[in-house]
Motif scaffolding. Structure first.
Motif, PDB file in Angstrom:
ATOM      1  N   LEU A 120      43.363  -9.694  48.587  1.00  0.00           N
ATOM      2  CA  LEU A 120      44.467  -8.887  48.899  1.00  0.00           C
ATOM      3  C   LEU A 120      44.235  -7.452  49.642  1.00  0.00           C
ATOM      4  O   LEU A 120      45.318  -7.169  49.906  1.00  0.00           O
ATOM      5  N   SER A 121      42.892  -7.261  49.501  1.00  0.00           N
ATOM      6  CA  SER A 121      42.401  -6.129  49.858  1.00  0.00           C
ATOM      7  C   SER A 121      42.374  -5.479  51.224  1.00  0.00           C
ATOM      8  O   SER A 121      42.762  -5.192  51.711  1.00  0.00           O
ATOM      9  N   ARG A 144      44.333  -8.095  53.531  1.00  0.00           N
ATOM     10  CA  ARG A 144      45.740  -8.148  53.858  1.00  0.00           C
ATOM     11  C   ARG A 144      46.386  -7.016  54.106  1.00  0.00           C
ATOM     12  O   ARG A 144      46.704  -6.603  55.110  1.00  0.00           O
ATOM     13  N   SER A 145      45.962  -5.623  52.493  1.00  0.00           N
ATOM     14  CA  SER A 145      46.833  -4.589  52.793  1.00  0.00           C
ATOM     15  C   SER A 145      45.901  -3.964  53.885  1.00  0.00           C
ATOM     16  O   SER A 145      46.637  -3.212  54.557  1.00  0.00           O
ATOM     17  N   GLU A 146      44.477  -3.593  54.333  1.00  0.00           N
ATOM     18  CA  GLU A 146      44.040  -3.328  55.121  1.00  0.00           C
ATOM     19  C   GLU A 146      44.587  -3.791  57.144  1.00  0.00           C
ATOM     20  O   GLU A 146      44.413  -2.942  57.761  1.00  0.00           O
ATOM     21  N   LYS A 147      44.660  -4.734  56.397  1.00  0.00           N
ATOM     22  CA  LYS A 147      45.196  -5.609  57.886  1.00  0.00           C
ATOM     23  C   LYS A 147      46.281  -4.761  58.298  1.00  0.00           C
ATOM     24  O   LYS A 147      46.382  -4.678  59.618  1.00  0.00           O
ATOM     25  N   HIS A 148      47.341  -4.344  57.450  1.00  0.00           N
ATOM     26  CA  HIS A 148      48.644  -4.426  57.328  1.00  0.00           C
ATOM     27  C   HIS A 148      48.855  -2.967  57.605  1.00  0.00           C
ATOM     28  O   HIS A 148      49.607  -1.622  58.815  1.00  0.00           O
ATOM     29  N   SER A 149      47.659  -1.930  57.238  1.00  0.00           N
ATOM     30  CA  SER A 149      47.378  -0.847  57.693  1.00  0.00           C
ATOM     31  C   SER A 149      46.765  -0.512  59.334  1.00  0.00           C
ATOM     32  O   SER A 149      47.279   0.945  59.971  1.00  0.00           O
ATOM     33  N   GLU A 188      54.721  -8.334  63.400  1.00  0.00           N
ATOM     34  CA  GLU A 188      54.144  -7.506  62.047  1.00  0.00           C
ATOM     35  C   GLU A 188      54.311  -9.159  61.103  1.00  0.00           C
ATOM     36  O   GLU A 188      53.582  -9.365  60.075  1.00  0.00           O
ATOM     37  N   SER A 244      51.260 -11.024  59.602  1.00  0.00           N
ATOM     38  CA  SER A 244      51.390 -11.263  57.466  1.00  0.00           C
ATOM     39  C   SER A 244      51.413 -12.396  57.164  1.00  0.00           C
ATOM     40  O   SER A 244      51.119 -13.837  57.841  1.00  0.00           O
TER      41      SER A 244
END
Lengths: 283, 410
Positions: free
Chosen positions: A34-35, A37-42, A278, A282
């Protein structure tokens, strides 16, 4: 060594510990996922064109391809008229899977039309039997597929023909031909170490099409804020590939803070592409 | 742009994994009264440490994937050591060879651009390997898919599995669908002659999913499903052991439990373990036929319990999710399809064997990746992870390039 009874007791007690450690490992692993994944989105938000080598600017297209639209170009993939393609060109005359493309630093973009498909790179017509390394697309090259005419813009630092240097103290190569005059210019880093490629100092690329029907009707008027007048093509006999005057070829920067440059090529398709990319990125 | 450091969750997770195996092997060493247990209590955590912290210095790899892979491989050594130390020693040697093979595969993927001209060699080489069991092979458990040379034996279909992934990814990335399907058809034909129907299922479903991932063409996928259904119907009516497996799936106590003895013993072992297990080193794995290969999951459930077994399955899920994420993030079609194919095979193999052991689906004779005893299976599974790690190392370099290019604009 332990006796059998003592071992049984230890083993029975340890099973709870092992179960706890197992749960801990799984929880940590998924938290890590999850971490990331959020870094990838950022990262996608900070580098929205990450993974692209440049973009195609639509010179002419159908109703789904308004002129001036920018289409991000990935490093490699399939160009066609279906949405599952890496480059989606919904235009008449473009097959479902029309051609393969691949970008190589130092060489340009190679295309290979698939069976039964054709494409024109500047003045060269290619089909499925053509060798892809014969006529790669460079920065500013035109690509004609079906009824669509596209022009390739390669990001700064990836343009092979301008002799890109890895030295960050050297000025980046001209993003678009004609930006630099023949005289050495002061680069943005304060030194004039960069000598512009003289091929870019005269005119924009002017492909000559053997078939005049391929010449689009719209006229290319470069943005005077970017290119000096001396860089305009002077020979009226040449067949120029024009672009509408309201479309600026200001450099598209990978730096998201350079909004003034990127806004010039913002389009509905761009926004739609961003949300689609995006969604594709995702998990 | 600053990239968030990833070492903090990796350090903690690696410490937990190392602690788990240190305690587990130490406990088993007390039970087995063997020096090997003490050695494994040090060596296995050392390998996990090397994979998580030292290997990334060679090239950027995915640490989570490395930790999960090492955990599952070490779990295989642990379970086999609890039942038979000799098997554990073989598995540990295969584990070491598998690590080397994984590193070789990582380098191979990174160098693929220069090796791509050799991709055509894989096709005749694969067919030669698949023909070997038909010529030199022995019938084992109704299938002729093993090649035995003295004390050395291997399963060619496990090696051809790797070549199949590479070849299919190469063809599909070039949109050459027909040559890819023809190659698949020839491979499947050889496997049908060997009666290795588990491998047929793996190859076929993997190719189908890869084709869909590459083309997005629904009609090809539906045609493939239709052909697969017809082939399954043909297999059911042609092969007696397929009919028996389906009948046992419906009723394991068929023929007073004589035909389904292996399945019944596996289910009994799972129920005997309950939620928490009977304890490491306890239980009776030897009562399950072929416990070391097909039914290792039942041994895991008996000794560690359903809660821990569920955690192991979730680790497989995490591994598959990670592999899929790496495949999606790749820049080149070939790399993406290669990583996706490797992930699909690992996931499919896990689902098929665990489902068979739990009697959710008819049992097939394939191994549980990383855990089951079998040198060829373990090494090929490590090679598949090597493919994924190779793609991830390229993804990391591409990301660094993007950040460098963005800095160039400043």
């Amino acid at each position: 060594m332990l006796s059998a009874e003592l071992y049984d007791t230890l083993s029975l007690a340890a099973r709870y510990l092992f179960a706890l450690l197992g749960v801990l490992i799984v929880v940590r692993a998924f938290l890590w996922i999850l971490s990331d994944r959020s870094e990838k989105h950022s990262r996608i938000r900070q580098l929205p064109v990450s993974g692209c080598i440049g973009e195609f600017i639509v010179i002419t297209g159908g109703k789904d391809l308004p002129e001036g639209m920018s289409i991000p170009v990935p490093w490699e993939g399939v160009l066609g008229s279906v949405r599952s393609c890496d480059l989606w060109i919904p235009c008449s005359g473009v097959h479902r899977n029309h051609l393969l493309f691949s970008f190589e630093i130092g060489s340009g973009m190679f295309i290979q039309p698939l069976s039964g498909c054709e494409a024109a790179v500047d003045s060269c017509l290619m089909d499925c039997h053509s060798k892809p390394d014969k006529n790669p697309l460079q920065h500013g090259s035109f690509l004609r597929i079906g009824e669509a005419l596209l022009r390739l813009r390669i990001f700064t630092g990836l343009d092979p023909s301008a002799g890109f240097s890895n030295d960050v103290n050297t000025a980046p190569p001209p993003f678009f031909p004609g930006e630099y005059t023949a005289a050495p210019v002061q680069n943005i880093y304060g030194t004039s170490a960069f000598i512009p490629n003289p091929e870019y100092s005269d005119s924009y690329p002017s492909p000559v099409f053997p078939d005049q029907s391929l010449v689009p009707e719209t006229q290319f008027v470069p943005d005077p804020a970017i290119s000096p007048a001396s860089s305009l093509p002077s020979d009226p006999g040449e067949t120029n590939m024009p672009i509408q005057s309201d479309v600026s070829f200001s450099p598209v920067s990978l730096n998201p803070e350079n909004k003034a440059a990127s806004q010039a090529v913002h389009s509905v398709h761009n926004r739609r592409r961003s949300s689609r990319w995006e969604a594709d990125w995702s998990e | 742009m600053n990239r968030k450091k990833k070492h903090t969750p990796g350090h903690r997770l690696a410490v937990v994994v190392m602690l788990f195996y240190f305690l587990a092997f130490l406990l088993l060493a007390q039970h087995q009264h063997s020096v090997m247990g003490y050695l494994l209590a040090v060596i296995v955590p050392g390998i996990i440490f090397s994979g998580a912290f030292l290997l990334p210095y060679l090239f950027p790899t995915d640490r989570l994937l490395m930790l999960l892979t090492n955990f599952l491989c070490a779990m295989g050594v642990l379970l086999l050591y609890s039942a038979d130390p000799a098997l554990a020693l073989q598995q540990a040697v295969s584990y070491g060879i598998g690590l080397v093979a994984m590193i070789v595969c990582i380098y191979m993927v990174r160098a693929w651009c220069s090796l791509s001209r050799f991709s055509w060699i894989l096709i005749p080489f694969s067919l030669m390997l698949l023909a070997l069991p038909l010529i030199f092979g022995n019938d084992i458990n109704g299938a002729r898919n093993w090649v035995v040379f003295g004390s050395f034996s291997f399963q060619p279909s496990e090696i051809v599995k790797l070549f199949l992934i590479i070849t299919l990814a190469w063809f599909f990335s070039r949109m050459k669908i027909l040559p890819a399907l023809f190659f698949l058809l020839v491979c499947v034909s050889f496997l049908m002659l060997q009666k290795d129907l588990g491998a047929v299922l793996l190859y076929f479903v993997t190719a189908l999913l890869l084709c869909w991932a590459a083309t997005g063409n629904l009609w090809i996928s539906l045609s493939g499903i239709g052909m697969g259904t017809i082939a399954a119907w043909y297999g059911y009516h042609s092969f007696a052991h397929v009919r028996l497996r389906v009948a046992l799936w419906k009723d394991p106590w068929l023929n007073n439990g004589t035909s389904g003895y292996q399945l019944i013993r596996g289910l009994e072992a799972i129920s005997h373990g309950g939620l928490w297990g009977v304890g490491l080193g306890r239980g009776d794995p030897a009562s399950i036929p072929v416990y070391e290969s097909d039914f290792i999951f039942a041994v895991l459930c008996e000794q560690f319990g359903l809660i821990f077994a569920g955690c192991v399955l979730l680790m497989y899920v995490a591994l598959i999710l990670r592999g899929a994420s790496i495949a999606i993030s790749s820049r080149r079609s070939f790399h993406g399809l290669l990583a996706m194919g490797a992930t699909i095979i690992l996931g499919l193999q896990t689902f098929v064997i665990v489902g068979g052991v739990l009697n959710m689906i008819p049992l097939t004779g394939i191994t549980l990746p990383f855990i089951s005893h079998g040198g060829t299976s373990l090494i090929s599974s490590m090679c598949l992870v090597g493919f994924v790690q190779g793609v991830e190392s390229l993804n990391e370099e591409n990301l660094d390039e993007d950040i460098r290019l963005s800095a160039l604009e400043r």
